[in-house]
Design a protein around this motif. Structure first.
Motif, PDB file in Angstrom:
ATOM      1  N   THR A  30      25.846  -9.364  35.538  1.00 44.19           N
ATOM      2  CA  THR A  30      26.534 -10.321  36.412  1.00 44.19           C
ATOM      3  C   THR A  30      27.580 -11.135  35.664  1.00 44.19           C
ATOM      4  OG1 THR A  30      24.993 -12.172  36.086  1.00 44.19           O
ATOM      5  CG2 THR A  30      24.437 -10.545  37.802  1.00 44.19           C
ATOM      6  N   THR A  31      27.645 -10.984  34.343  1.00 38.99           N
ATOM      7  CA  THR A  31      28.610 -11.737  33.544  1.00 38.99           C
ATOM      8  C   THR A  31      29.891 -10.920  33.392  1.00 38.99           C
ATOM      9  OG1 THR A  31      27.817 -10.866  31.418  1.00 38.99           O
ATOM     10  CG2 THR A  31      26.730 -12.855  32.260  1.00 38.99           C
ATOM     11  N   PRO A  32      31.014 -11.580  33.145  1.00 44.08           N
ATOM     12  CA  PRO A  32      32.253 -10.827  32.957  1.00 44.08           C
ATOM     13  C   PRO A  32      32.155  -9.961  31.715  1.00 44.08           C
ATOM     14  CG  PRO A  32      32.603 -13.167  32.545  1.00 44.08           C
ATOM     15  CD  PRO A  32      31.215 -13.023  33.039  1.00 44.08           C
ATOM     16  N   ASP A  33      32.648  -8.744  31.803  1.00 43.02           N
ATOM     17  CA  ASP A  33      32.558  -7.832  30.675  1.00 43.02           C
ATOM     18  C   ASP A  33      33.493  -8.235  29.543  1.00 43.02           C
ATOM     19  OD1 ASP A  33      31.751  -5.354  29.282  1.00 43.02           O
ATOM     20  OD2 ASP A  33      33.849  -4.823  29.591  1.00 43.02           O
ATOM     21  N   THR A  34      34.711  -8.515  29.881  1.00 43.17           N
ATOM     22  CA  THR A  34      35.718  -8.769  28.852  1.00 43.17           C
ATOM     23  C   THR A  34      36.377 -10.130  29.046  1.00 43.17           C
ATOM     24  OG1 THR A  34      37.787  -7.968  27.871  1.00 43.17           O
ATOM     25  CG2 THR A  34      37.454  -7.513  30.197  1.00 43.17           C
ATOM     26  N   PRO A  35      36.714 -10.790  27.955  1.00 39.48           N
ATOM     27  CA  PRO A  35      37.413 -12.071  28.076  1.00 39.48           C
ATOM     28  C   PRO A  35      38.921 -11.929  28.284  1.00 39.48           C
ATOM     29  CG  PRO A  35      36.804 -11.679  25.793  1.00 39.48           C
ATOM     30  CD  PRO A  35      36.234 -10.542  26.592  1.00 39.48           C
ATOM     31  N   CYS A  36      39.399 -10.715  28.374  1.00 42.26           N
ATOM     32  CA  CYS A  36      40.832 -10.451  28.494  1.00 42.26           C
ATOM     33  C   CYS A  36      41.430 -11.137  29.725  1.00 42.26           C
ATOM     34  CB  CYS A  36      41.072  -8.946  28.586  1.00 42.26           C
ATOM     35  SG  CYS A  36      42.828  -8.519  28.676  1.00 42.26           S
TER      36      CYS A  36
END
Length: 141
Positions: free
Chosen positions: A69-75
């Motif tokens: 449920t967390t974002p995969d990438t900080p991009c």
């Protein structure tokens, strides 16, 4: 090998508490029980991190359910490493982290998220914070 920080374990526990509350007020749902046992051992040892191999299969599955449920990438689609910077001004990851991100384990990704969130110097955390949210990638939880 990257380890799971206690803050991520707490986040997973709280996520599961919202989804699987104790019906009788006394017992925990199995995923919560598995995570709580690991959390208790971590606190008892006064440790702040735990290796993934210390998780029981049920605790690992519960943690991974939260992790998904967390974002995969900080991009945030502003990659200064492509312009020669050693560290991306947009997301805060190093050139190697950007290049090898798809091969990172969940524990490695969370370790990077934790570091860049603590540093808070990348544009995703200040001048382009709204872009990180609007673009579908949200700030780490």
């Amino acid at each position: 090998m990257a380890e799971i920080h206690i803050a991520d374990l707490e986040a997973a526990i709280n996520w599961w508490r919202e989804r699987a509350p104790a019906g009788d007020g006394l017992s925990l749902a199995p995923p919560l029980q598995a995570l709580a046992e690991l959390y208790g051992r971590l606190v008892w040892a006064r440790a702040t991190t735990v290796p993934p191999e210390a998780f029981s299969a049920e605790a690992w599955d519960a943690w991974l359910a939260w992790y998904e449920t967390t974002p995969d990438t900080p991009c945030i689609a502003i990659c200064s490493t492509s312009q020669g910077d050693a560290v991306c001004k947009g997301c805060g990851r190093s050139f190697d982290e950007v290049q090898h991100w798809p091969a990172f384990s969940p524990a490695q990704k969370r370790a990077v998220w934790r570091r860049i969130s603590a540093e808070g110097s990348a544009w995703r955390f200040n001048r382009y914070a709204e872009r990180a949210v609007a673009g579908g990638a949200s700030a780490p939880k």
